[in-house]
Structure formats: structure tokens, C-alpha cells
Design a protein around this motif. Structure first.
Motif, PDB file in Angstrom:
ATOM      1  N   PHE A 533       1.286  -1.622  -0.114  1.00  0.00           N
ATOM      2  CA  PHE A 533      -0.623   0.345   0.075  1.00  0.00           C
ATOM      3  C   PHE A 533       0.536   1.674   0.000  1.00  0.00           C
ATOM      4  CE2 PHE A 533      -1.766   3.459   2.601  1.00  0.00           C
ATOM      5  CZ  PHE A 533      -3.086   3.995   1.938  1.00  0.00           C
ATOM      6  N   PHE A 534       1.893   1.456   1.135  1.00  0.00           N
ATOM      7  CA  PHE A 534       3.026   2.255   0.989  1.00  0.00           C
ATOM      8  C   PHE A 534       3.827   2.293  -0.463  1.00  0.00           C
ATOM      9  CE2 PHE A 534       1.310   1.520   5.492  1.00  0.00           C
ATOM     10  CZ  PHE A 534       1.654   2.728   6.124  1.00  0.00           C
ATOM     11  N   THR A 535       4.521   1.213  -0.394  1.00  0.00           N
ATOM     12  CA  THR A 535       5.111   1.183  -1.680  1.00  0.00           C
ATOM     13  C   THR A 535       4.672   1.582  -3.246  1.00  0.00           C
ATOM     14  OG1 THR A 535       4.941  -0.689  -2.024  1.00  0.00           O
ATOM     15  CG2 THR A 535       7.213   0.319  -0.716  1.00  0.00           C
ATOM     16  N   HIS A 536       3.133   1.572  -3.349  1.00  0.00           N
ATOM     17  CA  HIS A 536       2.695   1.581  -4.134  1.00  0.00           C
ATOM     18  C   HIS A 536       2.587   2.979  -4.909  1.00  0.00           C
ATOM     19  CE1 HIS A 536       0.073   0.615  -8.423  1.00  0.00           C
ATOM     20  NE2 HIS A 536      -0.931   1.786  -7.293  1.00  0.00           N
ATOM     21  N   LEU A 537       2.106   3.621  -3.421  1.00  0.00           N
ATOM     22  CA  LEU A 537       1.876   5.389  -3.054  1.00  0.00           C
ATOM     23  C   LEU A 537       3.231   6.176  -3.624  1.00  0.00           C
ATOM     24  CD1 LEU A 537      -1.431   4.436  -1.226  1.00  0.00           C
ATOM     25  CD2 LEU A 537      -1.725   5.666  -3.977  1.00  0.00           C
ATOM     26  N   GLY A 538       4.026   5.899  -2.860  1.00  0.00           N
ATOM     27  CA  GLY A 538       5.392   6.134  -2.925  1.00  0.00           C
ATOM     28  C   GLY A 538       5.609   7.021  -1.672  1.00  0.00           C
ATOM     29  N   LEU A 539       5.143   6.151  -1.003  1.00  0.00           N
ATOM     30  CA  LEU A 539       5.190   6.572   0.783  1.00  0.00           C
ATOM     31  C   LEU A 539       6.100   6.234   1.173  1.00  0.00           C
ATOM     32  CD1 LEU A 539       1.132   5.832   1.983  1.00  0.00           C
ATOM     33  CD2 LEU A 539       2.488   8.257   2.274  1.00  0.00           C
ATOM     34  N   THR A 575      -6.372   9.642  -2.526  1.00  0.00           N
ATOM     35  CA  THR A 575      -5.482  10.756  -2.664  1.00  0.00           C
ATOM     36  C   THR A 575      -5.313  10.806  -1.843  1.00  0.00           C
ATOM     37  OG1 THR A 575      -6.960  11.520  -4.403  1.00  0.00           O
ATOM     38  CG2 THR A 575      -5.573  13.519  -3.351  1.00  0.00           C
ATOM     39  N   LEU A 576      -4.593  11.017  -0.919  1.00  0.00           N
ATOM     40  CA  LEU A 576      -3.329  11.971  -0.289  1.00  0.00           C
ATOM     41  C   LEU A 576      -1.905  12.831  -0.364  1.00  0.00           C
ATOM     42  CD1 LEU A 576      -2.697   8.351   0.025  1.00  0.00           C
ATOM     43  CD2 LEU A 576      -1.673   8.338   2.516  1.00  0.00           C
ATOM     44  N   LYS A 577      -3.043  13.835   1.166  1.00  0.00           N
ATOM     45  CA  LYS A 577      -2.219  14.852   1.075  1.00  0.00           C
ATOM     46  C   LYS A 577      -1.311  14.418   2.557  1.00  0.00           C
ATOM     47  CE  LYS A 577      -4.150  19.437   1.213  1.00  0.00           C
ATOM     48  NZ  LYS A 577      -4.457  19.418   1.662  1.00  0.00           N
ATOM     49  N   ILE A 578      -0.028  14.774   2.139  1.00  0.00           N
ATOM     50  CA  ILE A 578       0.834  14.774   2.771  1.00  0.00           C
ATOM     51  C   ILE A 578       1.871  15.680   3.022  1.00  0.00           C
ATOM     52  CG2 ILE A 578       0.594  12.258   2.461  1.00  0.00           C
ATOM     53  CD1 ILE A 578       4.428  12.556   0.884  1.00  0.00           C
ATOM     54  N   ARG A 579       3.036  15.759   4.137  1.00  0.00           N
ATOM     55  CA  ARG A 579       4.121  16.998   3.987  1.00  0.00           C
ATOM     56  C   ARG A 579       5.180  15.830   4.569  1.00  0.00           C
ATOM     57  NH1 ARG A 579       2.797  19.158   8.426  1.00  0.00           N
ATOM     58  NH2 ARG A 579       4.597  18.485  10.090  1.00  0.00           N
TER      59      ARG A 579
END
Length: 618
Positions: A533-539, A575-579
Motif C-alpha cells: 500500500f505504501f510503496t505503490h503510492l510512493g509513501l 488521494t493523500l495529502k502529505i508533508r
């Protein structure tokens, strides 16, 4: 006792019987005053009028441990400034013998003792699992004018040789707070409650929760049941969960039948704010006529009810064992030098098995749900020491390495109950099961007649079949792992391994995200192998998660984030908003769910259907 783990992973980890035989004085009574009106420095004053002693010294003790906790919690460490007085008000010499004991000189002149009580919720640093913390449902809360959770062993102790002396407890409290308990209040005023118990052990088994009145009552087959709730923000009320609780407890009563004779039962639910000074050990602790439950208030209604069904059903079935069927180690329980019984497999394991079996038996869950629960217990039992004899672990559960294996009582312990149930069903052609065995044991022993630890297996064998005795000696007293597939096959079931979606934000009990206590922001754990989940979205590690699908998240609603993630479907847009490194970014993509191997149980042999139906539905 039942401890819950989903909340442990979701909330806490994200933040970086009866008495000892004793001498007593005929006609004596120990009077205790608890003053909830004057809370100073978050402490409550307790006054104990002493019994007449013929000795030069007398020792007052607060329990080291109490029945149902299986841990040494040393409640005496929450007691401060203990003083002893004679009838003229003169101070007597007091020496602290150990963390839980005070020896008083000139005991023949002793009139009363006073001391201050600190609550346990304030000092909880972890979760109550493998920590030094007191398990919250066995602990106490002091929140002046708002809430007092009074597990009586936290506030009141006993004098040596006066364990069987009656107690009179007077609690002075604000008029706007109501004390919920299964005890009978002898005082008609709105600012004072008076309770009388026949001995200290009876007092310990009767918790009280003071809060603004929020309760419901209903009757099931002659049992009066009271549901009481403390919710700090009033998110939940007793009324909001009563329908589900009534359905469950009605089903439990029907399942037990004639085994249960309790006339009143009280459920005390304390919902934690999860603030630094609030409870963090979630689950429940049983008593003969009450259960104390602690859960986080942030839970959604569906999860709260599910958890209540889980923990309260478990605690309610403790009416059978150990509250009715128990050994001498429990009947003559020593609160400060406890000797543990061999039979946690029965006290906790069979109880946990009943808490699941009754739900399929009474039509509250499907067969598939029940099989999934059994498969999960088999899988979780594998993670613990499967060769440690259960009787050996039980006897030594207060010390290592046995203490770390205690949680197996809810896994392998329940599976032991299942296997015994299946054996009895098979040998009796479906006519009897483990509930029939417990009814016979209840008739043989009972509340006031304990059994000898070493004799229980022979008694069970005599009441059932030699095959049950062989099972107990081989798989409960011995080191041999249980071949579950053999017993499941008897009712036409078989195990298989399938790939199923796993939790997005958790790997077992380890979270992929954490909370910064300084600003409550959620971030990805650094230096951790992240799932798909994290790697696919680039987190990446240290990314701060600000929003998901335009919903802002922080510690205050992290449970909502976890709950929503359970509803995500493979390949749906997200969609994720991150900092990241101080700059906000928007990540758009699709959900890729992690998968893991799961044990499943399915019907494999329809020729055993009749026995299976008798096992599950009879």
C-alpha cells in the motif's frame, strides 16, 4: 479476565475466592470510610476502624494480586501516608514491612488507620500488556466531581487474621454522582452509600463506579442486569448499547440453562479518553456478579459493540468457572502470597471457548464466522510456546518464562475446550458436550466446595470418557502439540491456507504509522519495510499524513482512519495529502492491499454433518 488487542495496536502503540482461613472475632465488623468529596492532589482519604486485636502487633495489607488478573500488581504502591491511631488520637508506630504491608505496634490499643489512595489510571505508561502497569479494568480512577472507578482492592485492605470479618463500607460522594454496583446500598441519602459484605473476599469482588447517572436495567430469566456507562464526552450512553447487550446476555442465559443462579449482574463500562493520564489497558475483569470493562471512547459504535460482545460474554461465562468450579488455590486465595492453580485451561480457556460457542449455538453468528475464529486461534497459538505444558504454565504464570505465555489461555486454552467438547460429542453420539461436563462439575463442587488441583483430571475422566483423560494428560499436562486437524476431522472439518487481504496500517501488532505526541500528527514509521500500500503510492518513512480522500486525520480521529482503511477495495482511487521534508504534496493513485496467508476451516466431509450439528447447535 479478557484483554483486547485490536485497540492496543490501533491506539496505544501508535503513541511512542474466596478467602484465606483465618481467625475472626465474633460480632466484630471492620468499618471503612471512603471520602470522594475531598480530593486533594488527586488522592482520596480512606479511614479504617480496626478490629479488636489480642496481639501486640498487627499487619494491614493491600493486595499484591487479586483473582482473575494472574499478575503481581502490588496495589500497595498506590498507598501513601498510612497512619495508625489509638482511641485518644495518639499516633502509633507503623513500619512498612514490604510494598503492600504495614505492621502496627501496640495493636491492642489500635483504634483506626488512615491513608491516601492514588489512582492507577494516572500512572499507566503502556498498555497493561507485559508492562508494570495495572491492567485498567483491575485498576482505579480518581477524577474529582466527574468519575471514580473503585475496584475495592485498590482502596481497602485487610488485617492479618481478620479475613473473614464482615466489612461495612461508607462512601461519601457528591450528590450528582451515582454509585453503580451489584451491592445493596443501606443508606437512603444522595450523598452517602453504605455497603456491607460478609468478608474481605466478598468486598474485593464488588467494584463500584461513581459517575453522573447513565444506566439501564433489564431482566433476563430472573436475572436483573444493569448496564452502566461513563463516557467523558457523552459520545455513548448506556441506552445506546443496551439492545445489543440484552440480545447477547439473553442468549448466554439460554445457553447456560440451569448452571447459572446469579440474581443480579452489573456491567461497568469506562470509556477512556486516551489522554496521558487516562486508562490504556483495554478489556475486562470478571466478578461473580459484575464485570468492569475499559475501552477507548474513540471507537465507532459498531466496533464498540463488537468489543463489548467479546469481552463481556467472556467475563459473564466466568460464572461457571472459576466462580463456581474452582480449586483450593482460588477458594483460599492469598492476596499477598498467591499460589496458582494448574487449571487456567479451564478457568480462562473453556470460558473463552464458551464465549464463542454460544454465539453460533444461539444463532448470533454464522458457521463461517465461528470457523474463522477457531482458525485464528490456531494460528495465534502457533506464535506462542506450543510445547510448554499448560498445567506447568498455569501453576507458574506469575513468573518468567511462563508469564509471557499467559495469553495462550485465550488461544490454545479455548482450543483445548473445543477438542474436549468434540471428544465428548463423538463418544456420546452427539448427546452431550463440554457444557454437560461443566454442569456435572458444578453439581459435584460449587461455589463453596473447591476441588483438589491434582484430582481434577481423574474427576473429569470419571464424568466423561477415558479418551478425555488421555487428551488431558497428553496435550494439557504434557508437552505434545495438539493435532487440531484430527479433532476437526471428527466433525467433518479440515484446515487450508488461503491468501486474504491484510490490514493496511498494521503488521500483526506493529503499526506502520505513529503519532507525534507534540502535535498529534500521524507519520509513517521510518526505517521500516513498508507494505505494498505504501510503496505503490510512493509513501516514505517520516512522511506526515495530513489527509486521505479530503478527510483530515490526526491522533484525535486515527481510529476513523484505521476503520476506513478496512473498507478500501483493491484498485479503488485514493488521494493523500502529505508533508515531506516540510513541504506539502498530493499523492494520487490506487489502493493496493497487502495480503497474507490465513488458515481457514471448511466443511470437508458431509458424512459427519449430524455430529457437527450436535456440536454447534445442540
Amino acid at each position: 479476565m479478557k484483554k483486547t488487542f485490536f485497540v492496543l495496536a490501533i491506539a496505544s502503540l501508535f503513541l511512542n475466592y474466596q478467602t484465606l482461613q483465618a481467625q475472626t472475632t465474633k460480632g466484630a465488623i471492620i468499618q471503612v470510610g471512603i471520602n470522594l468529596n475531598e480530593v486533594i492532589n488527586d488522592q482520596v482519604l480512606v479511614t479504617v476502624n480496626a478490629p479488636k486485636s489480642n496481639s501486640d502487633e498487627i499487619t494491614y495489607r493491600i493486595p499484591k494480586t487479586v483473582p482473575g488478573t494472574y499478575s503481581e500488581d502490588n496495589y500497595g504502591k498506590y498507598i501513601e501516608n498510612l497512619k495508625a491511631f489509638d482511641k485518644k488520637g495518639n499516633l502509633l508506630t507503623v513500619k512498612k514491612a514490604d510494598e503492600n504491608s504495614w505492621t502496627i505496634s501496640k495493636a491492642k490499643t489500635l483504634s483506626k488507620i488512615t491513608y491516601l489512595v492514588n489512582d492507577t489510571f494516572d500512572s499507566e505508561k503502556g498498555t497493561g500488556f507485559g508492562q508494570d502497569d495495572v491492567f485498567s479494568p483491575a485498576g482505579s480512577n480518581i477524577n474529582a466531581g466527574e468519575n471514580f472507578m473503585i475496584n475495592t482492592h485498590c482502596f481497602v485492605g485487610y488485617f492479618d487474621n481478620f479475613m473473614t470479618t464482615p466489612y461495612e463500607i461508607s462512601v461519601s460522594h457528591p450528590a450528582n454522582l451515582w454509585g453503580s454496583t451489584s451491592m445493596i446500598d443501606k443508606d437512603s441519602s444522595t450523598t452517602k452509600d453504605v455497603f456491607i459484605t460478609s468478608r474481605y473476599a466478598e468486598l474485593v469482588e464488588n467494584p463500584i463506579m461513581y459517575a453522573k447517572p447513565d444506566y439501564t436495567t433489564f431482566n433476563v430469566d430472573g436475572m436483573d442486569i444493569q448496564i452502566c456507562v461513563y463516557s467523558p464526552t457523552a459520545k455513548y450512553t448506556a441506552e445506546s448499547i443496551t439492545a445489543e447487550m440484552k440480545t447477547m446476555m439473553t442468549a448466554q442465559k439460554h445457553f447456560l440453562g440451569k448452571i447459572n443462579a446469579t440474581k443480579k449482574y452489573t456491567v461497568l463500562l469506562y470509556l477512556s479518553s486516551l489522554k496521558p493520564d487516562d486508562a490504556r489497558g483495554f478489556g475486562a475483569l470478571e466478578h461473580p456478579t459484575a464485570t468492569t470493562v475499559v475501552l477507548p471512547e474513540m471507537m465507532e459504535k459498531e466496533e464498540l459493540v463488537k468489543s463489548m460482545m467479546d469481552v463481556v460474554s467472556h467475563e459473564f461465562f466466568h460464572i461457571v468457572t472459576p466462580l463456581t468450579i474452582h480449586s483450593k488455590e482460588i477458594h483460599f486465595f492469598d492476596y499477598n502470597a498467591p499460589k496458582m492453580s494448574q487449571h487456567l485451561w479451564m478457568y480462562e480457556g473453556v470460558t473463552e471457548y464458551f464465549a464463542n460457542l454460544f454465539q453460533i449455538n444461539q444463532g448470533l453468528i454464522s458457521e463461517e464466522d465461528f470457523y474463522n475464529r477457531i482458525a485464528e486461534k490456531i494460528e495465534e497459538a502457533k506464535a506462542l510456546n506450543d510445547t510448554m505444558p499448560f498445567t506447568e504454565m498455569s501453576t507458574n504464570v506469575l513468573k518468567q518464562p511462563y508469564k509471557d505465555q499467559y495469553l495462550n489461555v485465550y488461544q490454545k486454552g479455548a482450543l483445548i475446550g473445543m477438542c474436549i467438547d468434540i471428544i465428548i460429542r463423538e463418544k456420546s453420539n452427539g448427546q452431550r458436550g463440554i457444557l454437560d461436563l461443566m454442569q456435572k462439575l458444578s453439581n459435584e463442587y460449587g461455589v463453596s466446595k473447591p476441588f483438589n488441583d491434582a484430582e481434577l483430571f481423574d474427576k473429569i475422566t470419571a464424568l466423561t470418557y477415558p479418551e478425555v483423560g488421555d487428551f488431558l494428560k497428553t496435550y494439557v499436562a504434557g508437552p505434545t502439540p495438539i493435532p487440531y486437524e484430527v479433532y476437526l476431522a471428527k466433525v467433518g472439518l479440515a484446515k487450508s491456507i488461503v491468501q486474504e487481504p491484510a490490514a493496511v496500517f498494521l503488521k500483526g501488532q506493529t503499526p506502520y504509522v505513529m503519532v507525534n505526541p507534540n502535535n498529534n500528527e500521524i507519520s509513517v514509521v521510518p526505517n521500516m519495510d513498508l507494505n505494498v500500500f505504501f510503496t505503490h503510492l510512493g509513501l516514505k518513512g517520516d512522511d506526515v499524513i495530513l489527509e486521505i480522500n479530503n478527510v483530515a486525520y490526526s491522533y484525535d480521529n486515527i481510529y476513523d482512519m484505521i476503520n476506513q482503511s478496512d473498507k478500501w477495495k483493491e484498485n479503488e482511487e485514493i488521494t493523500l495529502k502529505i508533508r515531506r521534508n516540510g513541504k506539502e504534496e498530493l499523492l494520487k493513485g490506487t489502493v493496493k492491499l497487502p495480503h497474507e496467508d490465513k488458515e481457514k476451516i471448511n466443511v470437508a466431509d458431509d458424512s459427519k454433518k449430524q455430529l457437527k450439528e450436535a456440536w454447534l447447535k445442540a
